[in-house]
Design a protein around this motif. Structure first.
Motif, PDB file in Angstrom:
ATOM      1  N   VAL A   1       0.825  -1.205   0.000  1.00  0.00           N
ATOM      2  CA  VAL A   1       0.000   0.000   0.000  1.00  0.00           C
ATOM      3  C   VAL A   1       0.864   1.261   0.000  1.00  0.00           C
ATOM      4  O   VAL A   1       0.606   2.198  -0.749  1.00  0.00           O
ATOM      5  CB  VAL A   1      -0.965   0.001   1.211  1.00  0.00           C
ATOM      6  CG1 VAL A   1      -1.657   1.348   1.367  1.00  0.00           C
ATOM      7  CG2 VAL A   1      -1.997  -1.110   1.068  1.00  0.00           C
TER       8      VAL A   1
ATOM      9  N   MET B   1      -3.315  -6.782  -2.166  1.00  0.00           N
ATOM     10  CA  MET B   1      -2.670  -5.676  -1.467  1.00  0.00           C
ATOM     11  C   MET B   1      -1.948  -6.219  -0.243  1.00  0.00           C
ATOM     12  O   MET B   1      -2.453  -7.132   0.425  1.00  0.00           O
ATOM     13  CB  MET B   1      -3.705  -4.641  -1.010  1.00  0.00           C
ATOM     14  CG  MET B   1      -4.557  -4.036  -2.106  1.00  0.00           C
ATOM     15  SD  MET B   1      -3.671  -3.095  -3.350  1.00  0.00           S
ATOM     16  CE  MET B   1      -3.004  -1.770  -2.370  1.00  0.00           C
TER      17      MET B   1
ATOM     18  N   SER C   1       0.000  -4.795   3.352  1.00  0.00           N
ATOM     19  CA  SER C   1       0.189  -3.595   4.151  1.00  0.00           C
ATOM     20  C   SER C   1       0.371  -3.921   5.618  1.00  0.00           C
ATOM     21  O   SER C   1      -0.170  -4.908   6.114  1.00  0.00           O
ATOM     22  CB  SER C   1      -1.022  -2.668   4.011  1.00  0.00           C
ATOM     23  OG  SER C   1      -0.848  -1.497   4.782  1.00  0.00           O
TER      24      SER C   1
ATOM     25  N   VAL D   1      -8.292  -1.593   4.834  1.00  0.00           N
ATOM     26  CA  VAL D   1      -8.676  -2.795   4.097  1.00  0.00           C
ATOM     27  C   VAL D   1      -9.781  -2.454   3.104  1.00  0.00           C
ATOM     28  O   VAL D   1      -9.724  -2.832   1.927  1.00  0.00           O
ATOM     29  CB  VAL D   1      -9.126  -3.923   5.057  1.00  0.00           C
ATOM     30  CG1 VAL D   1      -9.621  -5.127   4.277  1.00  0.00           C
ATOM     31  CG2 VAL D   1      -7.982  -4.314   5.999  1.00  0.00           C
TER      32      VAL D   1
ATOM     33  N   GLY E   1      -8.454  -0.539   0.085  1.00  0.00           N
ATOM     34  CA  GLY E   1      -7.754  -1.429  -0.846  1.00  0.00           C
ATOM     35  C   GLY E   1      -8.713  -2.267  -1.666  1.00  0.00           C
ATOM     36  O   GLY E   1      -8.572  -2.378  -2.886  1.00  0.00           O
TER      37      GLY E   1
ATOM     38  N   TYR F   1      -6.449  -8.791   0.630  1.00  0.00           N
ATOM     39  CA  TYR F   1      -5.671  -7.831   1.408  1.00  0.00           C
ATOM     40  C   TYR F   1      -4.958  -8.622   2.491  1.00  0.00           C
ATOM     41  O   TYR F   1      -5.613  -9.282   3.295  1.00  0.00           O
ATOM     42  CB  TYR F   1      -6.613  -6.790   2.016  1.00  0.00           C
ATOM     43  CG  TYR F   1      -5.945  -5.579   2.609  1.00  0.00           C
ATOM     44  CD1 TYR F   1      -5.915  -4.373   1.914  1.00  0.00           C
ATOM     45  CD2 TYR F   1      -5.383  -5.614   3.880  1.00  0.00           C
ATOM     46  CE1 TYR F   1      -5.341  -3.229   2.461  1.00  0.00           C
ATOM     47  CE2 TYR F   1      -4.800  -4.489   4.435  1.00  0.00           C
ATOM     48  CZ  TYR F   1      -4.785  -3.299   3.722  1.00  0.00           C
ATOM     49  OH  TYR F   1      -4.202  -2.182   4.272  1.00  0.00           O
TER      50      TYR F   1
ATOM     51  N   THR G   1      -2.131  -8.562   5.624  1.00  0.00           N
ATOM     52  CA  THR G   1      -1.412  -7.659   6.521  1.00  0.00           C
ATOM     53  C   THR G   1      -0.033  -8.212   6.870  1.00  0.00           C
ATOM     54  O   THR G   1       0.168  -9.425   6.917  1.00  0.00           O
ATOM     55  CB  THR G   1      -2.211  -7.396   7.810  1.00  0.00           C
ATOM     56  OG1 THR G   1      -2.503  -8.635   8.444  1.00  0.00           O
ATOM     57  CG2 THR G   1      -3.495  -6.649   7.515  1.00  0.00           C
TER      58      THR G   1
END
Length: 145
Positions: free
Chosen positions: A55, A79, A81, A89, A92, A100, A102
């Motif tokens: 991101v 994505m 991040s 979230v 994205g 997404y 993390t």
């Protein structure tokens, strides 16, 4: 079967190199770049099978890059991040991302998510299709577990 080509946009050198090695170990062909503008150029030139976008990258952030990719293509986008707030979230996913993830993330989980997204898009499950011995190994030296 040709290798599944992954475009990986990540500005952190350690994460970029460790993740690239982990993906290559699982049989993916990886183009890894440190910024969004280079990512857009590589996306257009290389036409990858999937894009992994951090991101917060310089030049063109990952969310904006995702929107640009969506303007041109339906290629799957994941994505990545360190930001796990629901608003991040949602931003994205609303930009067009298909998943997404993390940070920190487990290499085996990332590979499984890549394969799952590729299956949904009608691609083969990616190289190897199943678990490898490398799946159980953390991304050493990166802080990713």
């Amino acid at each position: 079967m040709a290798d599944t080509h992954v475009l990986f946009v990540e500005d952190d050198d350690v994460i970029r190199e460790a993740t690239q090695l982990a993906l290559e170990r699982d049989g993916f062909e990886v183009t890894a770049v440190p910024d969004g503008l280079t990512g857009l150029e590589k996306f257009r030139a290389d036409q990858p099978d999937i894009a992994l976008l951090d991101v917060m990258v310089p030049g063109l952030d990952g969310v904006s890059l995702c929107r640009r990719i969506r303007d041109e293509s339906t290629v799957p986008v994941i994505m990545l991040s360190a930001r796990a707030d629901s608003i991040d979230v949602v931003l994205g996913l609303e930009a067009g991302a298909d998943d997404y993830v993390t940070k920190p993330f487990d290499g085996a989980v990332l590979v499984a998510r890549i394969r799952a997204v590729l299956r949904r898009f009608g691609h083969a499950s990616g190289p190897g299709g199943g678990a490898s011995a490398a799946d159980d190994e953390p991304l050493e030296g990166s802080g990713l577990t």
